[in-house]
Design an enzyme around this catalytic site. Structure first.
Site, PDB file in Angstrom:
ATOM      1  CG  ASP A  80      29.893 -27.423  -2.910  1.00 27.02           C
ATOM      2  OD1 ASP A  80      29.259 -28.335  -3.496  1.00 27.02           O
ATOM      3  OD2 ASP A  80      30.904 -26.863  -3.384  1.00 27.02           O
ATOM      4  CD  GLN A 104       9.144 -31.083  -7.515  1.00 24.70           C
ATOM      5  OE1 GLN A 104       7.962 -31.093  -7.840  1.00 24.70           O
ATOM      6  NE2 GLN A 104      10.086 -31.636  -8.264  1.00 24.70           N
ATOM      7  CE1 TYR A 124      18.828 -36.462 -12.814  1.00 23.25           C
ATOM      8  CE2 TYR A 124      17.345 -37.889 -14.048  1.00 23.25           C
ATOM      9  CZ  TYR A 124      17.690 -37.239 -12.876  1.00 23.25           C
ATOM     10  OH  TYR A 124      16.896 -37.374 -11.758  1.00 23.25           O
ATOM     11  CE  LYS A 183      19.745 -38.993  -8.779  1.00 22.88           C
ATOM     12  NZ  LYS A 183      19.917 -38.242  -7.507  1.00 22.88           N
ATOM     13  CE1 TYR A 212      23.865 -29.587 -14.112  1.00 23.14           C
ATOM     14  CE2 TYR A 212      22.445 -31.211 -15.173  1.00 23.14           C
ATOM     15  CZ  TYR A 212      23.197 -30.055 -15.236  1.00 23.14           C
ATOM     16  OH  TYR A 212      23.281 -29.363 -16.415  1.00 23.14           O
ATOM     17  CG  ASP A 253      11.887 -42.720 -13.953  1.00 23.60           C
ATOM     18  OD1 ASP A 253      12.457 -41.718 -13.482  1.00 23.60           O
ATOM     19  OD2 ASP A 253      11.042 -42.641 -14.859  1.00 23.60           O
TER      20      ASP A 253
END
Length: 292
Positions: free
Chosen positions: A42, A15, A131, A135, A67, A108
């Protein structure tokens, strides 16, 4: 003739990568972009990253590869950590070795949502799910392995491209008479088109105030507010009902409050940030033009 700056964009087909690709014409005279999808590069393969960086003669790397499937990550933590932590580490090490500035996109979701005022860059991360955890680990790898980096935490990212809440609501609003959306998770919708502009500004102006930054659009909204505005602006009639998160259980717990404080980035980049409703109108116009 002065050499063009060369910029590698990982996750180039996602995106944000796609949105960035649609935005680069404004700086094409001075900056050359290379968009690499996961098939091209990769980032979890250390040797591939090192070789790619050496061959490319890059000045900047924008890491849009991630991811991002929040719920799926709960059962697939190994893959989430491989991409979001190990991938970030590989890029950071290669960028450091090649004297390349890294612009790394974070989230966030590194915060747990227990705060009642906007999160600043120095607030201690405490992610709720895999997730956010992956991150945050990625952020730590960047900080640990290099000095010339920008970590940009953003929230509720959407655009005219890819899969996102904005496009899902447009689809469901046309297919269904009634929709229920949670109203007890509060944050700020952020246009990927505006984030792309921030990235281009950092590169084109050669900003060197490195560190962690927060960027979202201005204003505050619940997911219900966001959905309501999407339908209003795009003139879609649907019976939209507010529900609590406990009425719509998901594998991953999400922060109840994840509004980001933007004072630091506004001061460093000397800029104003548009309100999320203003940006939503702009993204809706882009999508309507491209759908013709």
């Amino acid at each position: 003739m002065q050499r063009k700056k060369r910029v590698l964009v990982t996750g180039g087909s996602g995106q944000l990568g796609t949105t960035l690709g649609k935005s680069v014409s404004s700086v094409a005279e001075t900056i050359e972009f290379v968009f690499a999808s996961s098939k091209d590069l990769d980032i979890t393969d250390d040797r591939s990253v090192t070789d790619y960086m050496k061959q490319g003669d890059f000045d900047y790397c924008v890491n849009c590869a991630a991811y991002t499937q929040v719920d799926k990550a709960e059962a697939d933590s190994e893959k989430a950590l491989l991409i979001n932590q190990q991938g970030a580490k590989n890029l950071a090490k290669a960028c450091h070795a090649g004297n390349i500035v890294l612009i790394h996109i974070s989230t966030d979701f590194v915060f747990n949502g227990s705060k009642s005022s906007p999160y600043v860059e120095t607030d201690r991360p405490s992610p709720l799910g895999i997730y956010g955890h992956s991150k945050f680990k990625g952020e730590q790898e960047v900080v640990r392995n290099m000095e010339r980096y920008f970590i940009i935490r953003t929230s509720w990212l959407y655009s005219a491209y890819g899969h996102n809440f904005f496009k899902s609501m447009l689809k469901y609003g046309k297919e269904r008479e009634e929709l229920s959306v949670v109203f007890d998770q509060v944050g700020t919708p952020t246009s990927a088109h505006d984030l792309a502009g921030i990235i281009l500004k950092i590169i084109s102006e050669e900003i060197d105030t490195y560190g962690i930054y927060h960027f979202s659009n201005e204003g505050v909204a619940s997911w219900y507010d966001f959905a309501s505005a999407i339908f209003e602006i795009n003139q879609i009639e649907v019976d939209l009902r507010p529900i609590r998160s406990k009425e719509y259980p998901t594998p991953a717990e999400r922060p109840a409050f994840s509004v980001l404080d933007k004072e630091k980035i506004k001061k460093v980049l000397k800029m104003d940030i548009p309100h999320w409703r203003e940006s939503l109108r702009a993204v809706s116009e882009i999508l309507s033009k491209e759908s013709v």
